[in-house]
Design an enzyme around this catalytic site. Structure first.
Site, PDB file in Angstrom:
ATOM      1  N   LYS A   1       1.064  -1.048   0.046  1.00  0.00           N
ATOM      2  CA  LYS A   1       0.140   0.037  -0.090  1.00  0.00           C
ATOM      3  C   LYS A   1       0.938   1.039  -0.053  1.00  0.00           C
ATOM      4  O   LYS A   1       2.088   1.219   0.363  1.00  0.00           O
ATOM      5  CB  LYS A   1      -0.795   0.033   0.971  1.00  0.00           C
ATOM      6  CG  LYS A   1      -2.039   1.000   1.199  1.00  0.00           C
ATOM      7  CD  LYS A   1      -2.969   0.919   2.614  1.00  0.00           C
ATOM      8  CE  LYS A   1      -3.778   2.035   2.438  1.00  0.00           C
ATOM      9  NZ  LYS A   1      -4.769   1.689   3.635  1.00  0.00           N
ATOM     10  N   MET A  45      -6.485   8.065   2.700  1.00  0.00           N
ATOM     11  CA  MET A  45      -6.928   6.845   3.370  1.00  0.00           C
ATOM     12  C   MET A  45      -8.358   7.046   4.139  1.00  0.00           C
ATOM     13  O   MET A  45      -8.837   5.814   4.556  1.00  0.00           O
ATOM     14  CB  MET A  45      -5.904   6.204   4.188  1.00  0.00           C
ATOM     15  CG  MET A  45      -4.579   5.616   3.341  1.00  0.00           C
ATOM     16  SD  MET A  45      -3.436   6.676   3.157  1.00  0.00           S
ATOM     17  CE  MET A  45      -2.973   7.136   4.922  1.00  0.00           C
ATOM     18  N   SER A  90      -9.701   1.636   2.142  1.00  0.00           N
ATOM     19  CA  SER A  90      -8.379   2.511   1.227  1.00  0.00           C
ATOM     20  C   SER A  90      -7.295   1.571   0.730  1.00  0.00           C
ATOM     21  O   SER A  90      -6.710   2.235   0.050  1.00  0.00           O
ATOM     22  CB  SER A  90      -7.895   3.525   2.409  1.00  0.00           C
ATOM     23  OG  SER A  90      -7.055   2.894   3.306  1.00  0.00           O
ATOM     24  N   ILE A 127      -7.788   1.242   9.411  1.00  0.00           N
ATOM     25  CA  ILE A 127      -8.259   1.904  10.768  1.00  0.00           C
ATOM     26  C   ILE A 127      -9.957   2.037  10.826  1.00  0.00           C
ATOM     27  O   ILE A 127     -10.481   2.434  11.832  1.00  0.00           O
ATOM     28  CB  ILE A 127      -7.851   3.471  10.564  1.00  0.00           C
ATOM     29  CG1 ILE A 127      -8.013   4.029  11.806  1.00  0.00           C
ATOM     30  CG2 ILE A 127      -8.655   4.332   9.454  1.00  0.00           C
ATOM     31  CD1 ILE A 127      -7.329   5.745  11.980  1.00  0.00           C
ATOM     32  N   GLY A 128     -10.592   1.399   9.627  1.00  0.00           N
ATOM     33  CA  GLY A 128     -11.922   1.472   9.498  1.00  0.00           C
ATOM     34  C   GLY A 128     -12.446   0.645   8.288  1.00  0.00           C
ATOM     35  O   GLY A 128     -13.415   1.014   7.691  1.00  0.00           O
ATOM     36  N   GLY A 129     -11.503  -0.383   8.439  1.00  0.00           N
ATOM     37  CA  GLY A 129     -12.070  -1.442   7.296  1.00  0.00           C
ATOM     38  C   GLY A 129     -11.131  -1.543   6.300  1.00  0.00           C
ATOM     39  O   GLY A 129     -11.391  -2.365   4.974  1.00  0.00           O
ATOM     40  N   SER A 130     -10.076  -0.807   6.048  1.00  0.00           N
ATOM     41  CA  SER A 130      -9.191  -0.522   4.917  1.00  0.00           C
ATOM     42  C   SER A 130      -8.748  -1.960   4.342  1.00  0.00           C
ATOM     43  O   SER A 130      -8.132  -1.905   3.220  1.00  0.00           O
ATOM     44  CB  SER A 130      -8.468   0.717   4.955  1.00  0.00           C
ATOM     45  OG  SER A 130      -9.153   1.640   4.992  1.00  0.00           O
TER      46      SER A 130
END
Lengths: 549, 549
Positions: free
Chosen positions: A132, A183, A209, A230-233
């Site tokens: 990434k 992101m 992201s 951090i939230g599903g990335s």
């Protein structure tokens, strides 16, 4: 020269730089690109047709198999690396998934490895790994999708610790992959790199992201890559491309010198982990990075532990929690069907038992709210500043992150209050977990994840209600593919019985996807989660599950 | 009634409540109190004289020895508990170390244990344990030294997890001990409870913020108690009363439902740990709380690990770093002498080696600055509010914490910047640690701690430069007593060669203490530290050290 033309010119320079790293014989003509873009559901096959059969054999293999072939000298590092570089270049021209290309460096290293082959091959010797964009690699940018961060190549000293580990392990870094600017969105898009499409179905978003990773690996352009979550990335692109993606407990894989948004935000932290086509590959990779590299020696945020990749044998009286829904948003029929498949499999296995996992809707709501509040705690200041530096316009997908109502950033006291609420919510979930009699306390829980894909522009028509809570809880979560949507079997949802406006929106969007037929054959993603630190359990159970499905 | 008289009246009510919990036959007359207060250096002996010899035998014992006596039925729970309650009551009347008294509850529980004796005694069966005021206990206040929090007894559900663990282990909770209001000072003082004196030398402060614990245990009023440490609050009172005090790595002992200032502040967090007279007791206590209670099951912030209390055998080629000074403040001659004693002992032991531990002064300064900046990040808002609620006047010792220059609290972005600097400083120290060749990399480091005691009012004439950095670093640290100051041997410091104004102030204060003779015989405190998670190593080394000293 106006500011407007300045940023567009700089974008063009960056695009030209990227494009110049693809050699001419790998470039597709516009007719081919258009043909491939229009054939929404057949990218893998179409790319296969553009590659040699020996290349396809390599790119459709696994790390474990390639390692055997390397050991047996049936393949060279050069052959493997060249196959992935070629394929990644082709995929990129259709889905737009690369932010940095390092083909020549990768091939040079592969050649060096081939002519300096050690007696015992290092654990990831000659295996191409994608990264990434956040990971710092010497000589290339880490732009995070921000134009203002382009053309600032990182130095050797700035390299991410995980990158130096990969080098030590013998891996070959060949590309970095696209992210949405900052992101902080689940759709992978930036003014600089454009839009990253789903490689399984080009009608849809790759997710985000870590969207570039998901799309690249999804079309066999890489076997394994690193994402962050951090939230599903990690989980969203994994789900959307039918991959395995592990969001580990915080402190497992080192984040040291990986660039990020909101650096210094330690509440609901971003974590780094692998996305892979093959679960054994993923577990092998984790065991190398953790057991061999021992990240806690160098990164003070890492916690010493052993990653167990050796077995998929589960202990006796194994309990699996099944989460059929949070009472806020009903999962679609495809998820329910996949969950039932898992439940049935568990229940028909001797020594195993499925139980219902049903934390209160109130707690689910609070966990969701906390993640959202944390994300806008600074009112979007940081993101806004990054855009303003280059003059590029703010993206629509980031508008929810940048508050325009003049609310000032949280004070430190407000932030501490939020952190306290996070701890409190974590404890409430722990209390729920402990409320099970010990013989019925789940070892792992199977949960919905993304529910359904979305078309470009439709990010806000889906929900993160089965995603964000596991970031707040710091539960390890492994995204797993469990079959695919069948428009005939899964059918429409009843919008008249919607639980609330959000639920109605989701059900309506699902129906739209079913009625259009676009979603037919799309991978169904679930996630296997377990309380903090149970990373080994999550992976072990998933291995067992996939030995049975 | 003016606000002024209101708060004073409420103080009197709280004092009366506390006083009413001491039975009349344990109350000292004012002549005795004055006599004991004036005999600065002989409190232990003077209290011994007021107790029976059987009581003294109990209070001068250890947990391990009392447990044996209980097992052999040579002592009852009642006898032990009564001895400590009596002694604590006497000490309190001289040094003012108790904030809550639970003698009758303790004796009732002791009686119950005596008449319902189980076949196998629980690990802390019948052992009285004292608690810093922050710990929530059913039926009594947790005031944190704030008047506004008095007369709000905690409920059963609010009890701290560590308190319920102590109950499960069979311990007998009998007192809570004083803190400076807010705990954000190293001198133990509040409008409500007054001033807590040092029980080894009444000319001096007990230190803080676990000052009540330190003073109580120092005079044998308890064998072991719990303190907390966000900036030396366990180590300082331990040092000042010649005790062992462990500031563990964060996440070892559960902080769940322990009240605190700045709740939700996760950067440079407060940790909870034991202060004890005896190191074996301390290690036994830790092994009970961790290995038996497994706090990570119930407190999501705790990290699963095993506390090793079984051995003081060190591994081969053991390396001990000796820190003779940070280049900012010179430790006094007494500390240098104690450090040399340790160094010599290590060097003359086969298989062990001492090395100089010399991180840069720049890094030491940054670590110190970070702790100080974190402590005033909210500009003192929280503390100010707590004082304003009751109308009690702000204490002088807290004035450095409450900024009067109108600087607003940090924004969340400023807080994240500070958190980033903390991580960066932690990494720089890790880099320094890893810069040693492996054969010379210290297993533990011996460091100065408080340098010297201070008189009431002189808190700011001493320094926290050898204290705060280990909070920022999250290094486990064990406070240890190593001999005592000898005015003849240790002598004056040269103020003309002071490194800077702060160093000059410290040296001048030292000379004052030497010239007055007050410091003669005062315990010298050092600390044994080691990188994060090495709690076992710190304790094991100290056990070895004390088997040799």
């Amino acid at each position: 020269m106006t500011v407007h033309s300045t940023w567009k010119e700089k974008v063009q320079l960056k695009k030209d730089q990227l494009n110049s790293k693809i050699k001419d014989e790998w470039k597709l003509n516009s007719t081919t690109i258009t043909r491939l873009k229009n054939d929404k559901k057949n990218l893998i096959k179409n790319i296969d047709d553009l590659c040699s059969s020996s290349e396809n054999q390599i790119t459709h293999s696994t790390i474990m198999a390639l390692r055997q072939a390397l050991e047996a000298k049936e393949l060279s590092c050069h052959e493997i690396t060249a196959a992935f570089c070629h394929r990644a270049a082709l995929i990129h021209q259709v889905v737009n998934c690369l932010s940095e290309i390092m083909f020549s460096e990768a091939l040079r290293l592969a050649d060096y490895y081939d002519s300096n082959r050690p007696a015992i091959l290092p654990p990831l010797y000659g295996i191409p790994i994608s990264l990434k964009d956040q990971c710092n690699v010497e000589g290339v940018d880490t732009s995070l999708g921000y134009l203002c961060r382009t053309f600032k190549p990182k130095t050797k000293n700035e390299e991410s610790l995980i990158v130096s580990f990969l080098r030590d392990l013998g891996a070959i870094i060949f590309v970095k992959t696209t992210v949405p600017s900052s992101m902080m969105a689940t759709d992978t898009q930036s003014n600089t790199f454009g839009y990253t499409y789903n490689s399984i179905n080009l009608s849809f978003s790759s997710g985000g992201s870590s969207g570039g990773e998901g799309s690249l690996i999804g079309a066999h352009g890489s076997l394994l890559g690193l994402g962050t979550d951090i939230g599903g990335s990690i989980r969203i692109p994994s789900s959307y491309q039918g991959l395995f993606g592990l969001k580990p407990t915080f402190g497992r894989v080192p984040y040291l010198r990986v660039d990020n948004s909101f650096e210094g935000r330690e509440t609901i932290p971003s974590v780094i982990g692998p996305l892979a086509r093959d679960l054994s590959d993923l577990r092998y990779f984790m065991s190398c990075v953790i057991n061999i590299c021992q990240p806690w020696v160098q990164d003070v945020k890492c916690i010493p532990y052993h990653f167990d990749s050796s077995t998929s044998k589960l202990h006796d009286n194994y309990v699996v929690g099944i989460w059929y829904g949070d009472g806020v948003i009903d999962p679609p029929p495809s998820d329910i069907r996949a969950l039932k498949t898992c439940e049935d499999l568990v229940n028909k296995t001797k020594g195993m038992k499925a139980v219902k996992w049903e934390p209160s809707s109130e707690l689910s709501r609070e966990l969701f709210d906390l993640a959202n509040e944390a994300d806008v705690a600074d009112s979007g200041n940081e993101i806004k500043n990054e855009f303003e530096i280059s003059g590029e316009p703010l993206l629509d997908i980031l508008k929810p992150m940048v508050l325009e109502n003049g609310r000032p950033p949280y004070t430190v006291n407000e932030w501490w209050d939020l952190t306290k609420r996070v701890y409190n919510a974590q404890q409430l979930m722990r209390d729920y977990y402990l409320s099970f009699p010990e013989s019925e306390r789940p070892d792992v829980i199977i949960s919905p994840t993304t529910l359904m894909p979305f078309r470009p522009g439709d990010m806000l028509k889906t929900t993160l209600r089965y995603i964000l809570l596991f970031n707040v809880l710091n539960f390890p979560s492994l995204s797993i593919p469990v079959g695919s949507v069948d428009c005939q079997i899964d059918g429409l949802m009843d919008t008249t019985s919607a639980l609330n406006p959000e639920d109605k929106m989701i059900k309506t969007y699902w129906n739209d996807l079913i009625q259009s037929g676009e979603i037919d054959g799309f991978p169904i993603g679930l996630q296997v989660v377990s309380p903090t630190f149970n990373d080994n359990e999550v992976c072990k159970f998933a291995s067992w599950l996939f030995s049975k499905i």
